[in-house]
Design an enzyme around this catalytic site. Sequence first.
Site, mmCIF file in Angstrom:
data_model
loop_
_atom_site.group_PDB
_atom_site.id
_atom_site.type_symbol
_atom_site.label_atom_id
_atom_site.label_comp_id
_atom_site.label_asym_id
_atom_site.label_seq_id
_atom_site.Cartn_x
_atom_site.Cartn_y
_atom_site.Cartn_z
ATOM 1 N N ASP A 1 23.869 -15.480 42.098
ATOM 2 C CA ASP A 1 23.346 -14.349 41.331
ATOM 3 C C ASP A 1 22.391 -14.780 40.225
ATOM 4 O O ASP A 1 21.614 -13.968 39.721
ATOM 5 C CB ASP A 1 24.501 -13.545 40.716
ATOM 6 C CG ASP A 1 25.127 -12.573 41.708
ATOM 7 O OD1 ASP A 1 24.560 -12.394 42.799
ATOM 8 O OD2 ASP A 1 26.178 -12.001 41.389
ATOM 9 N N ASP B 1 25.082 -4.554 48.285
ATOM 10 C CA ASP B 1 23.712 -5.062 48.210
ATOM 11 C C ASP B 1 23.251 -5.610 49.561
ATOM 12 O O ASP B 1 24.018 -6.252 50.284
ATOM 13 C CB ASP B 1 23.615 -6.186 47.175
ATOM 14 C CG ASP B 1 23.557 -5.640 45.754
ATOM 15 O OD1 ASP B 1 23.072 -4.516 45.591
ATOM 16 O OD2 ASP B 1 23.997 -6.343 44.840
ATOM 17 N N ASN C 1 31.865 -8.293 37.671
ATOM 18 C CA ASN C 1 32.571 -8.962 38.757
ATOM 19 C C ASN C 1 34.029 -9.243 38.439
ATOM 20 O O ASN C 1 34.767 -9.719 39.298
ATOM 21 C CB ASN C 1 31.855 -10.263 39.130
ATOM 22 C CG ASN C 1 30.545 -10.001 39.848
ATOM 23 O OD1 ASN C 1 30.326 -8.910 40.379
ATOM 24 N ND2 ASN C 1 29.661 -10.978 39.842
#
Length: 415
Positions: free
Chosen positions: A304, A116, A23
């Site tokens: 996450d 996603d 990220n």
Amino acid sequence: MQRILVRGGGPLSGRVAISGAKNSVLKLMAATVLAEGTFTIRNVPDITDVRLMAELLEAMGCTATLDGDVLTIVRPAEITPEAPYELVEAMRASIVVLGPLLARVGRARVSLPGGDDFGQRPIDMHLDGLRRLGADLTFEHGYIEGRAERLRGTRIVLEYPSVGATENVLMAAVLAEGTTVIENAAKEPELADLAAFLNRMGATIIGAGSSTVTVDGVEHLHPVDHAVIPDRLEAATFLTGLAVAGGELVLEQARPEHMDMLMHKMGDMGLRTSAHPDGVWAAAPERIRAVDINSLPYPGIATDYLPLMVAALSVADGPSIATENIFGGRFRYVDELVRMGADIRVEHHYALIRGVPRLSGAPVKAHDIRAGAAIAMAALGADGETVIADAQHVARGYDRFVEKMRSIGADMDAD
């Protein structure tokens, strides 16, 4: 990698190196659009998303070469300011090229993002922030069309501390005329890493990592050599595996200061963790305790992290409640855990978990990156073999996932 095969077994042990943060590196790659020349980015994970971002930069006219964990990007004097559908659709992070293109080239054509599949993640805050800086944005044939003569600094208050919106506005503001103040900014370590990268390029950014970020626009930026911070989500994955399987690990290069809340919550579950000269040390009991968890913006429990922690809590001693406050629709992976014998019921944005002593191996599916990793960690505590289909999702975010897990004692293969 299409499938991951996991056989539950004994404890994990040893040392495992944490790769550079997915990220962070994707946003650093986008930032290379801001300056002509040769960039060197080190500690880069060899993952699908890095290769997709490299393809995107190459579609614009750059060159991107990954040699080991060193990525070299050459940004020519002229680039094509377009991010095509087939690349942006595959990886949501591609949207962050919009801000740099508007700031450096003055125009951009970027497809609406994909990535996603776990619920709606609108980009309104990205667009509102860029419009506040003076960009003219329209929608046409599935693309965002943007133009800007020269962006101008202003005060921008984000409705929510969105990481992506903060990054897009930040990269646009570094070349804007005057001062930009971003209020309610995201505080994630990856955002601070991007700001450090931009400052080394010649930007003037103060306050990254806090809720207020101030940017004084500059005329020009230059290429740099930079090392990516370690991936706290990969570190969290190994901690989850430890929580399920038991044992003792050293997570090399992991930074405990990036995972304060996670390590605190893991402590409540019974894990012992501490800073180590090489990163983070952790040891797990025979069976973890149940706890309640809530996903929140950093420094809270990251969204996450939640699939990983739900996977661990499925074999904890007692009942737990997991609350997803960030993304609706992110509990799809729960059905796969239930197939493995987990006792979990989802009600709206809550998952009610009653821990069971052992799960049972089963054929399951990975719906996204973290869901796939979470199911693999849960499978460490299952009797028999678990076969995880659609494992290509895991390869999007994890460098040598199966190889690293095998190195610390997991009985895991891929095909």
